[in-house]
Enzyme design. Sequence first.
Site, short mmCIF file in Angstrom:
data_model
loop_
_atom_site.label_atom_id
_atom_site.label_comp_id
_atom_site.label_asym_id
_atom_site.label_seq_id
_atom_site.Cartn_x
_atom_site.Cartn_y
_atom_site.Cartn_z
N ASP A 21 -89.20 41.05 -10.29
CA ASP A 21 -88.32 40.57 -8.19
C ASP A 21 -88.22 39.12 -8.44
O ASP A 21 -87.74 39.23 -7.27
CB ASP A 21 -89.33 41.66 -7.68
CG ASP A 21 -87.95 41.79 -6.42
OD1 ASP A 21 -88.60 41.65 -5.26
OD2 ASP A 21 -87.02 41.50 -6.38
N LYS A 68 -98.67 37.78 5.88
CA LYS A 68 -98.13 38.53 5.39
C LYS A 68 -99.20 39.67 5.80
O LYS A 68 -100.09 40.26 5.30
CB LYS A 68 -97.59 38.48 3.85
CG LYS A 68 -97.40 40.14 3.07
CD LYS A 68 -97.07 40.13 1.91
CE LYS A 68 -95.95 40.67 1.66
NZ LYS A 68 -95.23 40.39 0.26
N ASN A 104 -91.76 43.00 -0.10
CA ASN A 104 -92.22 43.97 -0.29
C ASN A 104 -93.00 44.54 0.05
O ASN A 104 -94.24 43.64 0.55
CB ASN A 104 -92.71 44.08 -2.56
CG ASN A 104 -91.08 43.88 -2.99
OD1 ASN A 104 -90.81 44.49 -2.61
ND2 ASN A 104 -91.57 42.57 -3.95
N LYS A 133 -89.22 40.49 5.84
CA LYS A 133 -89.83 41.21 5.04
C LYS A 133 -90.16 41.55 3.73
O LYS A 133 -88.76 41.17 3.11
CB LYS A 133 -89.48 42.48 5.64
CG LYS A 133 -89.15 43.45 7.19
CD LYS A 133 -89.08 44.93 7.47
CE LYS A 133 -89.64 45.19 8.41
NZ LYS A 133 -91.30 44.55 8.57
N GLY A 152 -94.77 45.31 2.97
CA GLY A 152 -94.92 44.53 4.62
C GLY A 152 -93.93 43.28 4.79
O GLY A 152 -93.44 43.08 4.60
N SER A 153 -94.15 43.04 6.17
CA SER A 153 -93.90 41.76 6.89
C SER A 153 -94.03 40.19 6.87
O SER A 153 -95.78 40.43 6.58
CB SER A 153 -93.66 42.27 8.75
OG SER A 153 -94.38 41.79 9.02
C1 LIG Z 1 -90.36 38.57 2.85
C2 LIG Z 1 -90.86 36.54 3.55
C3 LIG Z 1 -90.93 36.73 4.61
N1 LIG Z 1 -89.29 36.79 3.60
C4 LIG Z 1 -88.69 35.63 3.57
N2 LIG Z 1 -89.63 33.95 4.00
C5 LIG Z 1 -89.66 33.29 5.05
C6 LIG Z 1 -90.14 31.68 4.49
C7 LIG Z 1 -89.48 30.18 4.94
N3 LIG Z 1 -91.27 30.01 4.79
C8 LIG Z 1 -92.04 31.43 4.40
N4 LIG Z 1 -93.69 29.88 4.28
C9 LIG Z 1 -94.45 30.92 3.21
C10 LIG Z 1 -93.43 32.40 2.91
CL1 LIG Z 1 -94.78 33.27 2.13
C11 LIG Z 1 -92.73 32.54 3.19
C12 LIG Z 1 -91.62 32.08 3.67
N5 LIG Z 1 -87.99 32.30 5.02
C13 LIG Z 1 -86.61 33.60 4.82
C14 LIG Z 1 -87.30 35.27 4.56
F1 LIG Z 1 -87.27 35.81 4.69
C15 LIG Z 1 -90.66 36.15 1.99
O1 LIG Z 1 -92.21 36.24 1.92
N6 LIG Z 1 -89.68 36.33 1.38
C16 LIG Z 1 -90.02 35.75 -0.64
C17 LIG Z 1 -90.56 34.65 -0.61
F2 LIG Z 1 -89.10 34.45 0.12
F3 LIG Z 1 -91.11 34.52 0.11
F4 LIG Z 1 -90.36 34.54 -1.51
#
Ligand SMILES: CC(C)(Nc1nc(-c2c[nH]c3ncc(Cl)cc23)ncc1F)C(=O)NCC(F)(F)F
Length: 293
Positions: free
Chosen positions: A140, A46, A23, A21, A25-26
Amino acid sequence: NQQDQSVYEERHLRYISPLGKGNFGSVELCRYDPLGDNTGELIAVKKLQPNKQSNLEDFQKEINTIRSLHCDYIVKYRGVCYSMGRLSMSLVMEYLPYGSLIGYLEKNRQLINNRRMLLFASQICKGLEYLQSMRYVHRDLAARNILVASDTLVKIADFGLTKIIPFDKEYYRVTHPGESPIFWYAPESITESKFSHKSDVWSFGVVLHELFSYCEHNCNPKRLYMQEIGNDMQGLSISMHLVDILKDNWRLPAPPLCPPRIHSMMTACWGYSAEERPTFSTLGDQIETSIQD
Ligand SMILES: CC(C)(Nc1nc(-c2c[nH]c3ncc(Cl)cc23)ncc1F)C(=O)NCC(F)(F)F
């Protein structure tokens, strides 16, 4: 080729699993498989939280932000996917298989030495220098918002709170703080909702602390601050207690085994007034010198 695909058709999107999750959205792991033979690329999609009009504008801004960023140290925008006849849309980003930095550090703690930590710190610093050159303030910055692309590459992600500094000002003032990650915030962000490149520098100092603590959860910033603030909560809000101890010059303690030079970089980032704090280019040079030694 698939690389500059900018519109993804929902009918070819194969849901695989939830990523987390963020900001507004998921984010889900999907495979874009137009050939239907499982050879398509893995992508991070997203989705906007449903039916919150204000979020739609913010989501559009987030998409425009990430679409305009081209840097090796920032998660890549791939395109958008319209669904329900263009009524709702999703942001498509590259999928980084190693996941978020927190999980990676906890899992690979034994294998990561200071040199590799300094490499990650310099990449985040370069990503922030690029963001600053585009007049963006991330707002953030935290290890939870850094992704690992490979054993030697990390990228800044989650631009849900990113704002552009107006051309005639040094800072961005937020009207609706929302649920704020105050333990990563500079004092002026807590007390006046002011955000600038210098408040991103403060947060970068906290990310350095997380890096050199290997994101150990029992010495994460929130835990350390709450221990210091103590339970003497005479009704004053936590953020006012936090600002008080920062005014009294209390700062996060050096992580165990943290090189003194890195700890002095963190404390420089935590100068109470913004102008005391170093720039990202100065920090970048200092990190590079530490890597050479
Ligand atoms: C909300 C979200 C999904 N959280 C996570 N993404 C990924 C995750 C793992 N691989 C990814 N590749 C692209 C993206 Cl956008 C996310 C991931 N893995 C674990 C997460 F909790 C995320 O966007 N977090 C912010 C970030 F970590 F990306 F800065």
